[in-house]
Design a protein around this motif. Structure first.
Motif, PDB file in Angstrom:
ATOM      1  N   LYS A  95      -3.009  10.890  -5.552  1.00 42.80           N
ATOM      2  CA  LYS A  95      -3.221  10.623  -6.968  1.00 42.80           C
ATOM      3  C   LYS A  95      -3.454   9.129  -7.122  1.00 42.80           C
ATOM      4  CE  LYS A  95      -0.632  14.510  -8.940  1.00 42.80           C
ATOM      5  NZ  LYS A  95      -1.802  15.100  -9.612  1.00 42.80           N
ATOM      6  N   GLU A  96      -4.088   8.747  -8.216  1.00 44.09           N
ATOM      7  CA  GLU A  96      -4.446   7.348  -8.414  1.00 44.09           C
ATOM      8  C   GLU A  96      -3.254   6.421  -8.268  1.00 44.09           C
ATOM      9  OE1 GLU A  96      -6.702   4.514 -11.718  1.00 44.09           O
ATOM     10  OE2 GLU A  96      -6.713   6.687 -11.936  1.00 44.09           O
ATOM     11  N   VAL A  97      -2.125   6.828  -8.821  1.00 44.90           N
ATOM     12  CA  VAL A  97      -0.891   6.059  -8.653  1.00 44.90           C
ATOM     13  C   VAL A  97       0.181   7.036  -8.196  1.00 44.90           C
ATOM     14  CG1 VAL A  97       0.766   4.500  -9.725  1.00 44.90           C
ATOM     15  CG2 VAL A  97      -1.581   4.560 -10.564  1.00 44.90           C
ATOM     16  N   GLY A  98       0.169   7.331  -6.926  1.00 44.46           N
ATOM     17  CA  GLY A  98       1.108   8.313  -6.389  1.00 44.46           C
ATOM     18  C   GLY A  98       1.751   7.802  -5.117  1.00 44.46           C
ATOM     19  N   LYS A  99       2.605   8.616  -4.548  1.00 44.51           N
ATOM     20  CA  LYS A  99       3.287   8.259  -3.313  1.00 44.51           C
ATOM     21  C   LYS A  99       2.286   8.177  -2.165  1.00 44.51           C
ATOM     22  CE  LYS A  99       7.151   9.741  -0.386  1.00 44.51           C
ATOM     23  NZ  LYS A  99       8.224  10.754  -0.187  1.00 44.51           N
ATOM     24  N   VAL A 100       2.535   7.254  -1.237  1.00 42.72           N
ATOM     25  CA  VAL A 100       1.671   7.085  -0.071  1.00 42.72           C
ATOM     26  C   VAL A 100       2.283   7.827   1.114  1.00 42.72           C
ATOM     27  CG1 VAL A 100       0.696   5.415   1.554  1.00 42.72           C
ATOM     28  CG2 VAL A 100       0.815   4.859  -0.883  1.00 42.72           C
ATOM     29  N   TYR A 101       1.448   8.630   1.788  1.00 40.94           N
ATOM     30  CA  TYR A 101       1.894   9.400   2.949  1.00 40.94           C
ATOM     31  C   TYR A 101       1.169   8.899   4.195  1.00 40.94           C
ATOM     32  CZ  TYR A 101       3.652  12.665  -0.587  1.00 40.94           C
ATOM     33  OH  TYR A 101       4.307  13.225  -1.656  1.00 40.94           O
ATOM     34  N   TYR A 102       1.893   8.881   5.313  1.00 39.71           N
ATOM     35  CA  TYR A 102       1.302   8.436   6.577  1.00 39.71           C
ATOM     36  C   TYR A 102       0.608   9.591   7.288  1.00 39.71           C
ATOM     37  CZ  TYR A 102       3.792   3.953   6.413  1.00 39.71           C
ATOM     38  OH  TYR A 102       4.248   2.706   6.067  1.00 39.71           O
TER      39      TYR A 102
ATOM     40  N   MET B 291       6.351   3.281  18.694  1.00 39.87           N
ATOM     41  CA  MET B 291       5.383   2.781  17.725  1.00 39.87           C
ATOM     42  C   MET B 291       4.205   3.762  17.611  1.00 39.87           C
ATOM     43  SD  MET B 291       6.753  -0.093  16.780  1.00 39.87           S
ATOM     44  CE  MET B 291       5.485  -1.136  16.060  1.00 39.87           C
ATOM     45  N   ALA B 292       3.633   3.812  16.411  1.00 39.75           N
ATOM     46  CA  ALA B 292       2.509   4.721  16.193  1.00 39.75           C
ATOM     47  C   ALA B 292       1.518   4.087  15.231  1.00 39.75           C
ATOM     48  CB  ALA B 292       2.997   6.050  15.646  1.00 39.75           C
ATOM     49  N   GLU B 293       0.232   4.351  15.453  1.00 34.67           N
ATOM     50  CA  GLU B 293      -0.795   3.856  14.540  1.00 34.67           C
ATOM     51  C   GLU B 293      -0.961   4.858  13.404  1.00 34.67           C
ATOM     52  OE1 GLU B 293      -5.377   2.131  14.491  1.00 34.67           O
ATOM     53  OE2 GLU B 293      -4.708   3.372  16.167  1.00 34.67           O
ATOM     54  N   VAL B 294      -0.983   4.379  12.174  1.00 34.52           N
ATOM     55  CA  VAL B 294      -1.065   5.272  11.017  1.00 34.52           C
ATOM     56  C   VAL B 294      -2.027   4.688   9.976  1.00 34.52           C
ATOM     57  CG1 VAL B 294       1.331   6.031  11.317  1.00 34.52           C
ATOM     58  CG2 VAL B 294       0.815   4.141   9.746  1.00 34.52           C
TER      59      VAL B 294
ATOM     60  N   VAL C  74       7.705  10.484   9.705  1.00 32.00           N
ATOM     61  CA  VAL C  74       8.271  11.828   9.893  1.00 32.00           C
ATOM     62  C   VAL C  74       7.441  12.553  10.944  1.00 32.00           C
ATOM     63  CG1 VAL C  74       8.794  14.029   8.794  1.00 32.00           C
ATOM     64  CG2 VAL C  74       9.049  11.894   7.500  1.00 32.00           C
ATOM     65  N   HIS C  75       8.085  12.936  12.018  1.00 30.90           N
ATOM     66  CA  HIS C  75       7.380  13.639  13.093  1.00 30.90           C
ATOM     67  C   HIS C  75       7.439  15.152  12.883  1.00 30.90           C
ATOM     68  CE1 HIS C  75       6.631  10.137  15.655  1.00 30.90           C
ATOM     69  NE2 HIS C  75       7.844   9.710  15.318  1.00 30.90           N
ATOM     70  N   PRO C  76       6.416  15.912  13.297  1.00 29.67           N
ATOM     71  CA  PRO C  76       5.168  15.414  13.893  1.00 29.67           C
ATOM     72  C   PRO C  76       4.242  14.855  12.822  1.00 29.67           C
ATOM     73  CG  PRO C  76       5.075  17.799  13.696  1.00 29.67           C
ATOM     74  CD  PRO C  76       6.452  17.393  13.246  1.00 29.67           C
ATOM     75  N   LEU C  77       3.569  13.768  13.130  1.00 24.59           N
ATOM     76  CA  LEU C  77       2.664  13.110  12.193  1.00 24.59           C
ATOM     77  C   LEU C  77       1.365  13.905  12.108  1.00 24.59           C
ATOM     78  CD1 LEU C  77       2.594  10.496  10.479  1.00 24.59           C
ATOM     79  CD2 LEU C  77       1.377   9.417  12.375  1.00 24.59           C
ATOM     80  N   LYS C  78       1.012  14.315  10.898  1.00 26.06           N
ATOM     81  CA  LYS C  78      -0.215  15.098  10.728  1.00 26.06           C
ATOM     82  C   LYS C  78      -1.442  14.214  10.939  1.00 26.06           C
ATOM     83  CE  LYS C  78       1.585  18.614   7.551  1.00 26.06           C
ATOM     84  NZ  LYS C  78       1.291  19.760   8.406  1.00 26.06           N
ATOM     85  N   GLN C  79      -2.490  14.800  11.499  1.00 29.27           N
ATOM     86  CA  GLN C  79      -3.724  14.071  11.753  1.00 29.27           C
ATOM     87  C   GLN C  79      -4.707  14.269  10.605  1.00 29.27           C
ATOM     88  OE1 GLN C  79      -5.081  15.739  15.480  1.00 29.27           O
ATOM     89  NE2 GLN C  79      -3.843  14.324  16.681  1.00 29.27           N
ATOM     90  N   ILE C  80      -5.591  13.275  10.430  1.00 29.09           N
ATOM     91  CA  ILE C  80      -6.662  13.486   9.462  1.00 29.09           C
ATOM     92  C   ILE C  80      -7.647  14.495  10.059  1.00 29.09           C
ATOM     93  CG2 ILE C  80      -6.475  11.125   8.586  1.00 29.09           C
ATOM     94  CD1 ILE C  80      -9.295  10.726   9.992  1.00 29.09           C
ATOM     95  N   ILE C  81      -8.343  15.207   9.189  1.00 31.95           N
ATOM     96  CA  ILE C  81      -9.350  16.161   9.670  1.00 31.95           C
ATOM     97  C   ILE C  81     -10.684  15.457   9.848  1.00 31.95           C
ATOM     98  CG2 ILE C  81     -10.637  18.265   9.095  1.00 31.95           C
ATOM     99  CD1 ILE C  81      -8.160  19.197   7.542  1.00 31.95           C
TER     100      ILE C  81
END
Length: 287
Positions: free
Chosen positions: A10-17, A1-4, A57-64
């Protein structure tokens, strides 16, 4: 399990974790993240939640970091640059005599690349255009050809229903739509009636397809041979919702079709809903 957190660019675009790295974010927050295109600013579409490892999808990128006022000002500055770049590119397309329609211009957040989205009926040799644009803007240039559905999603508009286009207002990704769906739902196969603003099949054909699939399992299909209280006949029209059938009786082939409830007839031989080759050839370009 992972917290994301889920981030949309984009206003109506794909959501990425992305990995929030122990920070709490709420829907609507702006964040700076590292993507395959470089550093980008996105909006949180899904607040902190825990998901299974198989769903990411691993590795999960971190927010900056969370976006600050300087970042938001930079985004506004980029929007102004995009308008200027759009005007310049349109002019250069005309000068080069290229058969292409410029749809949108997008600066990446870090200004390392400018993307020019365009539509065209065929392949376009835009190498000379790219060189000229690179010389003008002194950064990486990418010309990306998109389809008419993507164009409608970017530009928006009003559908035949009188509401804003689904693709521009809430559909994150396009769903496959087929001519067979229109036929199973008993719709006219006239391109004018089943195509959207983009000229392709309306996305809303997908919305009720699951319900129609289930309903059609419970009634005879068009072409089925059935037994009625007045003799055998062939189903020539159905209404899956009301479960009403129009049947041409064998004993009166020239008479007007008789109407029956599906519960009042007995199925002898069912039929299949198919799109014949001629119809498919005529309407294939709508898919």
């Amino acid at each position: 399990m992972a917290e994301v957190i889920g981030v949309r660019f984009k206003e109506v675009g794909k959501v990425y974790y992305f990995d929030p790295i122990m920070n709490e974010f709420k829907i609507g927050d702006k964040v700076i993240v590292e993507t395959s295109r470089g550093v980008e600013c996105g909006m949180v579409a899904i607040a902190n939640k825990t998901v299974s490892d198989k769903d990411i999808v691993h590795p999960l990128k971190q927010i900056i970091r969370a976006a600050d006022e300087d970042d938001l000002k930079h985004i506004e500055d980029n929007k102004k640059k995009e308008k200027r770049a759009f005007s310049i590119c349109q002019k250069k397309i005309a000068e080069h005599g290229l058969e292409m329609k410029l749809v949108e211009v997008e600066y990446t957040f870090d200004n390392n690349k400018i993307l020019f989205y365009f539509t065209s009926d065929g392949r376009v040799d835009f190498r000379a255009l790219v060189k000229e644009l690179a010389a003008i803007f002194r950064t990486r240039i990418e010309l990306r050809q998109i389809g008419v559905r993507d164009e409608a999603k970017m530009l928006g508009g009003i559908g035949v229903c009188g509401r804003p286009l689904c693709c521009n207002s809430y559909l994150g990704e396009f769903q496959p739509v087929s001519i067979k769906m229109a036929k199973e739902q008993g719709l006219s196969l006239s391109p004018v009636k089943i195509s959207g603003t983009c000229g392709r099949l309306m996305c809303c054909l997908k919305y009720e397809q699951e319900a129609y699939t289930e309903l059609l399992k419970k009634i005879p299909k068009v072409g089925a041979i059935v037994e009625t209280p007045n003799g055998n006949g062939v189903v020539i029209e159905t209404n899956p919702i009301s479960k009403v059938l129009k049947i041409r009786l064998n004993k009166a082939p020239d008479a007007a079709p008789a109407t029956y409830k599906s519960s009042d007839v007995k199925l002898i031989k069912d039929a299949q809903i198919k799109v014949d080759k001629k119809e498919l050839e005529e309407l294939k370009k709508l898919e």
